[in-house]
Write a protein that holds these residues in place. Structure first.
Motif, PDB file in Angstrom:
ATOM      1  N   LEU A 159       0.850  -1.187   0.000  1.00 53.69           N
ATOM      2  CA  LEU A 159       0.000   0.000   0.000  1.00 53.69           C
ATOM      3  C   LEU A 159       0.885   1.236   0.000  1.00 53.69           C
ATOM      4  O   LEU A 159       2.008   1.203   0.501  1.00 53.69           O
ATOM      5  CB  LEU A 159      -0.917   0.016   1.225  1.00 53.69           C
ATOM      6  CG  LEU A 159      -1.993  -1.081   1.292  1.00 53.69           C
ATOM      7  CD1 LEU A 159      -2.775  -0.981   2.601  1.00 53.69           C
ATOM      8  CD2 LEU A 159      -2.956  -0.985   0.112  1.00 53.69           C
TER       9      LEU A 159
ATOM     10  N   GLY B 251      -2.799   4.205   2.013  1.00 53.66           N
ATOM     11  CA  GLY B 251      -3.817   3.211   1.663  1.00 53.66           C
ATOM     12  C   GLY B 251      -4.635   3.563   0.428  1.00 53.66           C
ATOM     13  O   GLY B 251      -5.505   2.791   0.020  1.00 53.66           O
ATOM     14  N   LYS B 252      -4.364   4.709  -0.187  1.00 57.86           N
ATOM     15  CA  LYS B 252      -5.125   5.069  -1.395  1.00 57.86           C
ATOM     16  C   LYS B 252      -4.645   4.296  -2.616  1.00 57.86           C
ATOM     17  O   LYS B 252      -5.368   4.153  -3.593  1.00 57.86           O
ATOM     18  CB  LYS B 252      -4.997   6.574  -1.673  1.00 57.86           C
ATOM     19  CG  LYS B 252      -5.718   7.459  -0.667  1.00 57.86           C
ATOM     20  CD  LYS B 252      -5.803   8.880  -1.207  1.00 57.86           C
ATOM     21  CE  LYS B 252      -6.382   9.830  -0.186  1.00 57.86           C
ATOM     22  NZ  LYS B 252      -5.444  10.066   0.959  1.00 57.86           N
ATOM     23  N   VAL B 253      -3.380   3.850  -2.553  1.00 57.98           N
ATOM     24  CA  VAL B 253      -2.785   3.161  -3.708  1.00 57.98           C
ATOM     25  C   VAL B 253      -2.336   1.763  -3.312  1.00 57.98           C
ATOM     26  O   VAL B 253      -1.739   1.568  -2.247  1.00 57.98           O
ATOM     27  CB  VAL B 253      -1.574   3.957  -4.249  1.00 57.98           C
ATOM     28  CG1 VAL B 253      -0.805   3.154  -5.299  1.00 57.98           C
ATOM     29  CG2 VAL B 253      -2.019   5.305  -4.816  1.00 57.98           C
ATOM     30  N   ILE B 254      -2.641   0.779  -4.149  1.00 57.78           N
ATOM     31  CA  ILE B 254      -2.007  -0.533  -4.008  1.00 57.78           C
ATOM     32  C   ILE B 254      -1.123  -0.707  -5.231  1.00 57.78           C
ATOM     33  O   ILE B 254      -1.503  -0.320  -6.343  1.00 57.78           O
ATOM     34  CB  ILE B 254      -3.028  -1.687  -3.882  1.00 57.78           C
ATOM     35  CG1 ILE B 254      -2.289  -3.004  -3.588  1.00 57.78           C
ATOM     36  CG2 ILE B 254      -3.899  -1.822  -5.133  1.00 57.78           C
ATOM     37  CD1 ILE B 254      -3.215  -4.156  -3.214  1.00 57.78           C
ATOM     38  N   TRP B 255       0.069  -1.233  -5.022  1.00 53.64           N
ATOM     39  CA  TRP B 255       0.958  -1.431  -6.173  1.00 53.64           C
ATOM     40  C   TRP B 255       1.760  -2.711  -6.011  1.00 53.64           C
ATOM     41  O   TRP B 255       1.978  -3.205  -4.902  1.00 53.64           O
ATOM     42  CB  TRP B 255       1.899  -0.227  -6.360  1.00 53.64           C
ATOM     43  CG  TRP B 255       2.907  -0.044  -5.255  1.00 53.64           C
ATOM     44  CD1 TRP B 255       2.684   0.518  -4.037  1.00 53.64           C
ATOM     45  CD2 TRP B 255       4.278  -0.450  -5.265  1.00 53.64           C
ATOM     46  NE1 TRP B 255       3.824   0.506  -3.288  1.00 53.64           N
ATOM     47  CE2 TRP B 255       4.830  -0.073  -4.018  1.00 53.64           C
ATOM     48  CE3 TRP B 255       5.098  -1.073  -6.212  1.00 53.64           C
ATOM     49  CZ2 TRP B 255       6.158  -0.326  -3.683  1.00 53.64           C
ATOM     50  CZ3 TRP B 255       6.430  -1.315  -5.886  1.00 53.64           C
ATOM     51  CH2 TRP B 255       6.942  -0.936  -4.634  1.00 53.64           C
TER      52      TRP B 255
ATOM     53  N   ARG C 115      -6.866  -4.712  -7.858  1.00 51.04           N
ATOM     54  CA  ARG C 115      -8.045  -3.844  -7.707  1.00 51.04           C
ATOM     55  C   ARG C 115      -9.009  -4.324  -6.639  1.00 51.04           C
ATOM     56  O   ARG C 115      -9.857  -3.562  -6.176  1.00 51.04           O
ATOM     57  CB  ARG C 115      -8.815  -3.818  -9.032  1.00 51.04           C
ATOM     58  CG  ARG C 115      -8.591  -2.613  -9.885  1.00 51.04           C
ATOM     59  CD  ARG C 115      -9.658  -2.564 -10.939  1.00 51.04           C
ATOM     60  NE  ARG C 115     -10.903  -2.036 -10.433  1.00 51.04           N
ATOM     61  CZ  ARG C 115     -12.099  -2.358 -10.884  1.00 51.04           C
ATOM     62  NH1 ARG C 115     -12.225  -3.240 -11.847  1.00 51.04           N
ATOM     63  NH2 ARG C 115     -13.180  -1.815 -10.383  1.00 51.04           N
TER      64      ARG C 115
ATOM     65  N   ILE D 122      -8.949   1.201  -1.642  1.00 50.88           N
ATOM     66  CA  ILE D 122      -7.992   1.891  -2.514  1.00 50.88           C
ATOM     67  C   ILE D 122      -8.715   2.733  -3.568  1.00 50.88           C
ATOM     68  O   ILE D 122      -9.898   2.520  -3.852  1.00 50.88           O
ATOM     69  CB  ILE D 122      -7.066   0.900  -3.246  1.00 50.88           C
ATOM     70  CG1 ILE D 122      -7.910  -0.119  -4.033  1.00 50.88           C
ATOM     71  CG2 ILE D 122      -6.138   0.217  -2.279  1.00 50.88           C
ATOM     72  CD1 ILE D 122      -7.411  -0.410  -5.384  1.00 50.88           C
ATOM     73  N   LYS D 123      -7.999   3.709  -4.099  1.00 49.45           N
ATOM     74  CA  LYS D 123      -8.527   4.510  -5.200  1.00 49.45           C
ATOM     75  C   LYS D 123      -7.800   4.179  -6.495  1.00 49.45           C
ATOM     76  O   LYS D 123      -8.268   4.484  -7.589  1.00 49.45           O
ATOM     77  CB  LYS D 123      -8.345   6.002  -4.902  1.00 49.45           C
ATOM     78  CG  LYS D 123      -9.255   6.511  -3.789  1.00 49.45           C
ATOM     79  CD  LYS D 123      -8.957   7.964  -3.495  1.00 49.45           C
ATOM     80  CE  LYS D 123      -9.902   8.499  -2.432  1.00 49.45           C
ATOM     81  NZ  LYS D 123     -11.319   8.499  -2.888  1.00 49.45           N
TER      82      LYS D 123
ATOM     83  N   ALA E  28      -4.897   1.296  -8.412  1.00 52.93           N
ATOM     84  CA  ALA E  28      -4.035   0.105  -8.416  1.00 52.93           C
ATOM     85  C   ALA E  28      -3.004   0.266  -9.528  1.00 52.93           C
ATOM     86  O   ALA E  28      -3.341   0.703 -10.633  1.00 52.93           O
ATOM     87  CB  ALA E  28      -4.870  -1.153  -8.638  1.00 52.93           C
TER      88      ALA E  28
ATOM     89  N   PHE F  29      -6.632  -5.653   2.576  1.00 54.41           N
ATOM     90  CA  PHE F  29      -5.285  -5.822   2.043  1.00 54.41           C
ATOM     91  C   PHE F  29      -4.596  -7.073   2.578  1.00 54.41           C
ATOM     92  O   PHE F  29      -3.982  -7.834   1.832  1.00 54.41           O
ATOM     93  CB  PHE F  29      -4.468  -4.564   2.383  1.00 54.41           C
ATOM     94  CG  PHE F  29      -3.065  -4.598   1.876  1.00 54.41           C
ATOM     95  CD1 PHE F  29      -2.811  -4.571   0.508  1.00 54.41           C
ATOM     96  CD2 PHE F  29      -1.989  -4.657   2.755  1.00 54.41           C
ATOM     97  CE1 PHE F  29      -1.510  -4.599   0.028  1.00 54.41           C
ATOM     98  CE2 PHE F  29      -0.688  -4.692   2.279  1.00 54.41           C
ATOM     99  CZ  PHE F  29      -0.447  -4.658   0.918  1.00 54.41           C
TER     100      PHE F  29
END
Lengths: 337, 337
Positions: free
Chosen positions: A228, A232-236, A262, A267-268, A270, B213
């Motif tokens: 994250l 926590g807005k982005v997962i990568w 996704r 998250i917003k 991915a 997550f």
């Protein structure tokens, strides 16, 4: 409870009867769908093709691109011919299927060179209404729903093969009956297609459940490496050249991996970084809400795409590509890392 | 085309009327579903509970286990109370929902201590018919379908909240309308639930697309540990107690992980071994074709379930549990390891 019979009645629209009349009067009919065809394009195309064949008409099925492997189990896909600039048969009627804009045929095609009369059947809201008849209904989950409506005008026309094709069109474009556009009508049609022999078990399996074992392992590796960012807005996550080689998976087979990232709650955005070759990173971005637009970020790096799904290629190693992209995210959205 | 009205008529079974009568005559009613509840158990339980409440009866909703996080967005789940040995209220009627065998309550429970009259509503083929009334229909995709049939006896009883609960029961137990047991009826019911306000977009997102997550990471770990066996006929993986602890995920939140293993191409059987506690392994089996029946294997180890989806608990360590199960597979199917 809305009645099935009542719905059948309302379904009998004037325009559908008009299309039926036109088809019955024509001899040679061409059907065309758009480039990079999806399940709705393929399913609708062959359902309509098999249907028209059954009423004794000469029919051509045309596509600017090959049928994706995943849909080739459907009967009728083998009838699809390649549409290119050399195509010079002019049909009595040319029916455009699931094609919002003729430019989506991927060629500079003169509509009138394909057919003397153009019928445009589609459910995209931005359809250009380029036909002599335009049967465009954005409330339909899929063009397959509209093709069902047309084929239902003839008694007993829908065979199990046609039901399979229509079910495929509907299940794929409705996101397995989950998208906003899925309505009670979508389920009534699915009910009828099952009673006409659509093999939903096989279709769902072929489309949603068959991943080669090594691809599944690579998905696992990607997920267990996920992180994250931005509170926590982005997962990568990332896939290295070594991972691709170790699992014997190529870049094409990893298209769609982003859908697994996704799934992360809250998250917003991915992001998947894939090493195409040493020092060259393919970046795929998928946003989960309409506010978070990703196309502009991708274009900053020479890429492109849709507002909610875009991609670019960055010439750098994984670590630098990530840094560059995160900097751009910070600037564009004002998120703190 | 099978008619909607015709189907509604056929749906009016005598037993359903009998259940309606019994409910109308009772004052206090308890509803119970099985341990480790899935979407069908929870959705059916609260749909029936909210429905009975609406006709003015006192109702208790009971479950031997907590509601899994993933279903807590459903209204009505907050009404579910914990069933344990201390429970000593005896209702006029106790309705067992989706419970093939009272032993699935996970306690040594005396049926008659829960209710003076027992109604058993279920779709499992191995249901023990332990009720005073047994409404058991193995052709239904889910117990939710049967609860729908019962609640439809009262005019306008199904509110949007009840529709949400029933849709959840049906969509989860039919594998998003894909399993063998999905019929045209399943879709007719879904159509009606949508027209009554079921929010399929939210439900599908919550159940299939939003994973915490840490749960996603554990899925990744499980997938990257997956192995093939029996010449590719079986895919299997495991989750250790340490993995559960490391990721802060409990057993309930890992229900449904098997669907990711099931995506593997060419397999006939997916198996997940989960360490519940030291020396106690929960085994979940999911077959991908009708020929490969798994219930018998599960019952050999004191478990149960459906022909294509079953489970059992083996008192052993991971390695021994796997060996025992593989031996049983070898014997039953004649597959070579």
């Amino acid at each position: 409870m809305r009645s099935y019979q009542g719905w059948r009645k309302r379904m009998e629209r004037k325009i559908v009867k008009e299309i039926k009349d036109r088809i019955e009067k024509a001899n040679a009919i061409s059907l065309i769908s758009h480039e990079r065809p999806d399940g709705d394009a393929i399913g609708s195309l062959i359902a309509m093709g098999l249907g028209i064949e059954r009423i004794g008409k000469k029919v051509k099925l045309l596509s600017p691109d090959d049928v994706p492997e995943v849909y080739r189990f459907l009967k009728g896909t083998e009838k699809i011919e390649k549409l290119n600039q050399l195509w010079n048969e002019r049909a009595d009627i040319c029916i455009f299927i699931d094609t919002a804009n003729p430019s989506r045929l991927g060629n500079d095609i003169n509509l009138k060179s394909l057919g003397k009369f153009i019928i445009n059947i589609d459910h995209h809201i931005d359809n250009k209404r380029y036909g002599d008849i335009n049967f465009v209904d954005p409330t339909a989950s899929s063009t397959g729903e509209l093709i069902y409506e047309i084929l239902s005008q003839w008694e007993n026309l829908i065979t199990p093969e046609i039901a399979d094709a229509l079910y495929t069109a509907i299940v794929t474009d409705s996101g397995r009956f989950s998208y906003e556009s899925t309505s009670y009508k979508t389920h009534l049609i699915a009910a009828d297609l099952l009673s006409k022999g659509a093999n939903k078990t096989i279709i769902n399996k072929r489309i949603y459940e068959i991943k080669p074992f090594n691809v599944l392992k690579l998905i696992g590796e990607m997920l267990s490496r996920a992180q994250l960012a931005f509170g926590g807005k982005v997962i990568w996550s990332f896939i290295t050249l070594e991972s691709f080689e170790k699992h014997g998976v190529n870049l094409l087979d990893s298209e769609g991996f982003l859908q697994f990232l996704r799934m992360a709650e809250g998250i917003k955005l991915a992001i998947l970084f894939r090493e195409i070759e040493r020092g060259k990173i393919r970046v795929s971005l998928r946003s989960t809400d309409k506010e978070t637009k990703v196309r502009e970020i991708a274009t900053q790096f020479g890429g492109g795409g849709h507002e909610m799904a875009a991609g670019c290629t960055i010439e750098a190693n994984l670590e630098s590509a990530k840094e560059l992209l995160f900097k751009s995210i910070e600037e564009k959205y004002g998120w703190k890392a």
